[in-house]
Design a protein around this motif. Structure first.
Motif, PDB file in Angstrom:
ATOM      1  N   SER A 102      -7.519  15.449  -6.815  1.00 34.43           N
ATOM      2  CA  SER A 102      -8.096  14.983  -8.075  1.00 34.43           C
ATOM      3  C   SER A 102      -7.638  15.906  -9.217  1.00 34.43           C
ATOM      4  O   SER A 102      -7.277  17.065  -8.982  1.00 34.43           O
ATOM      5  CB  SER A 102      -9.619  14.999  -7.986  1.00 34.43           C
ATOM      6  N   TYR A 111      -1.645   8.221  -5.196  1.00 36.79           N
ATOM      7  CA  TYR A 111      -3.063   8.307  -5.571  1.00 36.79           C
ATOM      8  C   TYR A 111      -3.903   8.859  -4.420  1.00 36.79           C
ATOM      9  O   TYR A 111      -4.685   9.800  -4.600  1.00 36.79           O
ATOM     10  CB  TYR A 111      -3.584   6.936  -5.972  1.00 36.79           C
ATOM     11  N   HIS A 112      -3.732   8.294  -3.233  1.00 40.36           N
ATOM     12  CA  HIS A 112      -4.602   8.649  -2.109  1.00 40.36           C
ATOM     13  C   HIS A 112      -4.341  10.044  -1.562  1.00 40.36           C
ATOM     14  O   HIS A 112      -5.268  10.698  -1.057  1.00 40.36           O
ATOM     15  CB  HIS A 112      -4.431   7.622  -0.990  1.00 40.36           C
ATOM     16  N   THR A 149       0.732   3.250  -3.137  1.00 39.25           N
ATOM     17  CA  THR A 149      -0.528   3.872  -3.557  1.00 39.25           C
ATOM     18  C   THR A 149      -0.701   5.276  -2.984  1.00 39.25           C
ATOM     19  O   THR A 149      -1.699   5.939  -3.265  1.00 39.25           O
ATOM     20  CB  THR A 149      -1.735   3.009  -3.142  1.00 39.25           C
ATOM     21  N   ASP A 150       0.268   5.754  -2.202  1.00 34.65           N
ATOM     22  CA  ASP A 150       0.149   7.075  -1.577  1.00 34.65           C
ATOM     23  C   ASP A 150      -0.022   8.187  -2.604  1.00 34.65           C
ATOM     24  O   ASP A 150      -0.754   9.154  -2.365  1.00 34.65           O
ATOM     25  CB  ASP A 150       1.379   7.370  -0.721  1.00 34.65           C
ATOM     26  N   SER A 181      -9.337   2.401  -9.865  1.00 32.82           N
ATOM     27  CA  SER A 181     -10.051   3.340  -9.012  1.00 32.82           C
ATOM     28  C   SER A 181      -9.838   4.730  -9.573  1.00 32.82           C
ATOM     29  O   SER A 181      -8.831   4.985 -10.259  1.00 32.82           O
ATOM     30  CB  SER A 181      -9.526   3.279  -7.568  1.00 32.82           C
ATOM     31  N   ASP A 195       0.820  -1.218   0.000  1.00 33.06           N
ATOM     32  CA  ASP A 195       0.000   0.000   0.000  1.00 33.06           C
ATOM     33  C   ASP A 195       0.854   1.268   0.000  1.00 33.06           C
ATOM     34  O   ASP A 195       0.362   2.351  -0.335  1.00 33.06           O
ATOM     35  CB  ASP A 195      -0.944   0.003   1.213  1.00 33.06           C
ATOM     36  N   LYS A 232     -10.718   9.233  -8.962  1.00 28.45           N
ATOM     37  CA  LYS A 232     -11.283  10.331  -8.174  1.00 28.45           C
ATOM     38  C   LYS A 232     -11.084  11.641  -8.919  1.00 28.45           C
ATOM     39  O   LYS A 232     -10.262  11.737  -9.829  1.00 28.45           O
ATOM     40  CB  LYS A 232     -10.629  10.404  -6.795  1.00 28.45           C
TER      41      LYS A 232
END
Length: 301
Positions: A229, A224-225, A221-222, A299, A218, A301
């Motif tokens: 946007s 992205y999170h 994935t930072d 995913s 994980d 956003k």
């Protein structure tokens, strides 16, 4: 498993020298492009640690076949330059890497001219940056990410106005989870994604476990999170750090060799950038519709 690009004959030209004042080694690039087509969008690609513009053909050739002009610089950390972890120059290479991408973008017209007159067939208003591993952190800086200093304050802004979108493959995560080795040798590996506003596809492997962080997959994935946007995340369920061999087939770093996985990553990035650069708005939708349960997921956003 993947959306196949349009089949086109491609050509590569190398090396092309790029002005880079103050650099201890000449900056050279490789340009790969389709033989046919006009108004071609551009990808500037930043390689992972120790590689060069001669690597990553499984990605680059597929992007060129899909209609992109791809420019690959050889960064200072390339094995051919012999600058290892303990070299006093190594600590500043992250800045030189970013400067390399700026030099490529600032001299793009001359680079394309030196690649057989490509400047007449290229749309320099549609430019993206892509990187893998350390190259992902490098590319992220041009998309607006910054580097946190020892006190947690964000550093300078290295974004470039020519860059409209990007893709980050196995991008460094954030937080105080670096291993002792990373803290000693890679203290700059502390990105701040809160300012990375450009449209970006983040590609992460579900089995990517880095020796540089105490976190698991994980960590990758930072980007992205934590970034604003618009962002999309492609998670490749069984992908490890090289995503099946993006740098090349059967190379020493490839722990999960799978040509189909490499094609998936290449096609995902091509489809995303064709949409983000407003070349083909249907490409990314078509890729989304082809999602394979248990193999990869998307995913947004």
């Amino acid at each position: 498993m993947s959306v196949h690009p349009v089949e086109q004959r491609i050509v590569s030209v190398r090396p092309i020298a790029v002005p880079a004042p103050g650099r201890s080694v000449e900056l050279q690039v490789k340009v790969t492009a389709p033989l046919a087509g006009r108004d071609l969008p551009v990808i500037v690609f930043s390689h992972g640690n120790a590689w060069s513009h001669d690597g990553y053909e499984p990605l680059v050739d597929r992007w060129a076949a899909a209609g992109f002009v791809v420019v690959q610089p050889t960064h200072l950390d390339s094995r051919r330059n012999g600058i290892g972890w303990d070299d006093p120059r190594f600590a500043g290479i992250w800045r030189v890497r970013i400067a390399d991408l700026h030099a490529v973008l600032d001299n793009l017209g001359d680079i394309l001219a030196g690649a057989g007159g490509l400047e007449a067939r290229t749309d320099r208003g549609r430019v993206a940056v892509v990187g893998h591993s350390w190259g992902a952190q490098t590319a992220g800086a041009l998309l607006g990410a910054r580097v946190l200093d020892a006190d947690g304050a964000p550093g300078e802004d290295f974004s470039h106005p020519a860059v409209a979108a990007g893709a980050l493959i196995a991008a460094t995560g954030t937080g105080d989870t670096l291993t002792p080795f990373a803290v000693e040798h890679l203290p700059f590996m502390r990105p701040d994604y809160s300012t990375m506003a450009a449209p970006t596809l983040v590609v992460a492997g579900g089995e990517d476990r880095s020796r540089l962080s105490s976190r698991g997959p994980d960590w990758f994935t930072d980007a992205y999170h934590l970034a604003p946007s618009p962002k999309s995340l492609l998670t490749v369920a069984e992908g490890e750090h090289t995503m099946g061999g993006v740098a090349g087939e059967a190379v020493a770093e490839t722990t999960d060799e799978d040509p189909a996985r490499v094609a998936l990553v290449a096609d995902a990035i091509a489809a995303y950038l064709l949409g983000a650069l407003k070349v083909d708005g249907a490409a990314w939708d078509a890729f989304n519709e082809a999602a394979t349960e248990g193999v990869w997921s998307l995913s947004g956003k």
